[in-house]
Write a protein that holds these residues in place. Sequence first.
Motif, short mmCIF file in Angstrom:
data_model
loop_
_atom_site.label_atom_id
_atom_site.label_comp_id
_atom_site.label_asym_id
_atom_site.label_seq_id
_atom_site.Cartn_x
_atom_site.Cartn_y
_atom_site.Cartn_z
N ILE A 1 21.78 36.24 -29.37
CA ILE A 1 21.51 36.59 -30.77
C ILE A 1 20.02 36.75 -31.03
O ILE A 1 19.59 37.68 -31.73
N ILE A 2 19.21 35.87 -30.46
CA ILE A 2 17.77 35.92 -30.73
C ILE A 2 17.12 37.13 -30.06
O ILE A 2 16.50 37.97 -30.72
N LYS A 3 17.27 37.21 -28.76
CA LYS A 3 16.61 38.29 -28.00
C LYS A 3 17.14 39.67 -28.37
O LYS A 3 16.36 40.63 -28.53
N ASP A 4 18.45 39.78 -28.51
CA ASP A 4 19.06 41.11 -28.67
C ASP A 4 19.11 41.60 -30.11
O ASP A 4 19.13 42.81 -30.35
N THR B 1 13.70 35.96 -37.92
CA THR B 1 14.40 35.83 -36.64
C THR B 1 15.15 34.50 -36.58
O THR B 1 16.35 34.45 -36.24
N LEU B 2 14.47 33.43 -36.93
CA LEU B 2 15.09 32.11 -36.91
C LEU B 2 16.23 32.02 -37.92
O LEU B 2 17.28 31.44 -37.65
N MET B 3 16.01 32.58 -39.11
CA MET B 3 17.04 32.55 -40.15
C MET B 3 18.32 33.22 -39.67
O MET B 3 19.42 32.68 -39.83
N ILE B 4 18.20 34.39 -39.06
CA ILE B 4 19.38 35.12 -38.58
C ILE B 4 20.12 34.29 -37.52
O ILE B 4 21.34 34.16 -37.55
N GLY B 5 19.37 33.71 -36.59
CA GLY B 5 19.98 32.87 -35.58
C GLY B 5 20.67 31.66 -36.18
O GLY B 5 21.78 31.29 -35.78
#
Length: 403
Positions: free
Chosen positions: A130-133, A247-251
């Motif tokens: 999820i984070i990288k992609d 980014t952190l929020m989405i993860g």
Amino acid sequence: MREDNQEITFSFSSSAFQESPSNTMAKMREKCPLHKTVEPENHYTLTREIDVVQALRNEKLWSSSYGPGLAFAKPGTGVLVSSDPPKHTRERLAISRIFRPSVIQALESDIEILVNSIIDSKKSLGEGDIIKDFAAPIPLTVMCWLLGTPINDIDLFRSWVLPMAEAVTYVEGREASEDVISAYKNFNSYFGSHIQTRSDAIEKGDSYPDDLLTRLLTVEDDGSKLSKADVLGFCQFLLVAGSETTTLMIGNIIYRLMEHPDQFKLLKEDSSLVENTVEESLRYDAPVHGLFRTNTKAITMHGETLPKDSKVCMMFSSANRDPSAWHNPEVFDITRDIKILRNHASFGVGSHYCLGAPLSRLEGAVFLKAVLDRLPLIRSNGEPTLTKAGILKGFASLPVRWD
């Protein structure tokens, strides 16, 4: 130091805090709401919602001009999060037009196209990170749009963003390590050249995009423009604050939905809860635990006397879990009243409330809608890895599968 303070050991870098920050913050709120913290350097940590909110609104007492990190910045050299009114007011006005609701809303279709194109490139693989992609490239690409930089450089930008974020809790700040020094050096070189190229195009009357960078270079206040150093500072702040936190929020959103399948089921049955889900994630897992302020005079709080010019961390994440302010705060519940949910402190409070909050919310909502539509069977595919930056909450990697 109060005896109850000595019962609780707190450090952003400790594994106990990183693995279970809510437990540590609950103890601090109850026993020492103003905690005298000694690692990695003496500072204070404010944890109760009422104290954090009142402090963030009282800028005369709690100054931002010494920087948002543990290291003392030179007053007058920072921008936005590192400045007080009236300087902060002028800076905020300089970029507020770019973040008007109508401008943010106009980006929605472009963000939808971006998100779907990223999913298209990964969907057939059946698994990913999820984070990288997904979570990293989405906000970084949007930042490239706003600052006029090549999208191909997003991996390069993220290699700088992470060390710069980590430096917030380092005593030495920008001089904390070779990685941090290198990140700032490379950022300054890249964006210094980029800013100069755009400035030259504006002066010569050549063609140039009407983006945030152009706005920063052309906006005037009482006949004066922002200095190149201020523009560089804006770019650095926007790149870090505008990408990594989203980014952190989405993860965090995806992690909590996988962790709570009952909540994920509710969302799949009623997509109108997307906005609630984004807000509840922000409340439950503030991407930034807190930022520092500096008191302009000595003050006594909760039996502890703070000398003038003490660094005090305002713990947004603790305020968001304070039972005196929230009903069942330790429960992840996407059905909470949206009007109440928006009172969380994750985007700050008062005049320093994050200008980019609407954009971050939009990016999170667009991605979540795409997951519901195109990756509804997404699920865990291994143990996630926490981010290394102690001031942040979220993941460096979050392996998932889908069908």
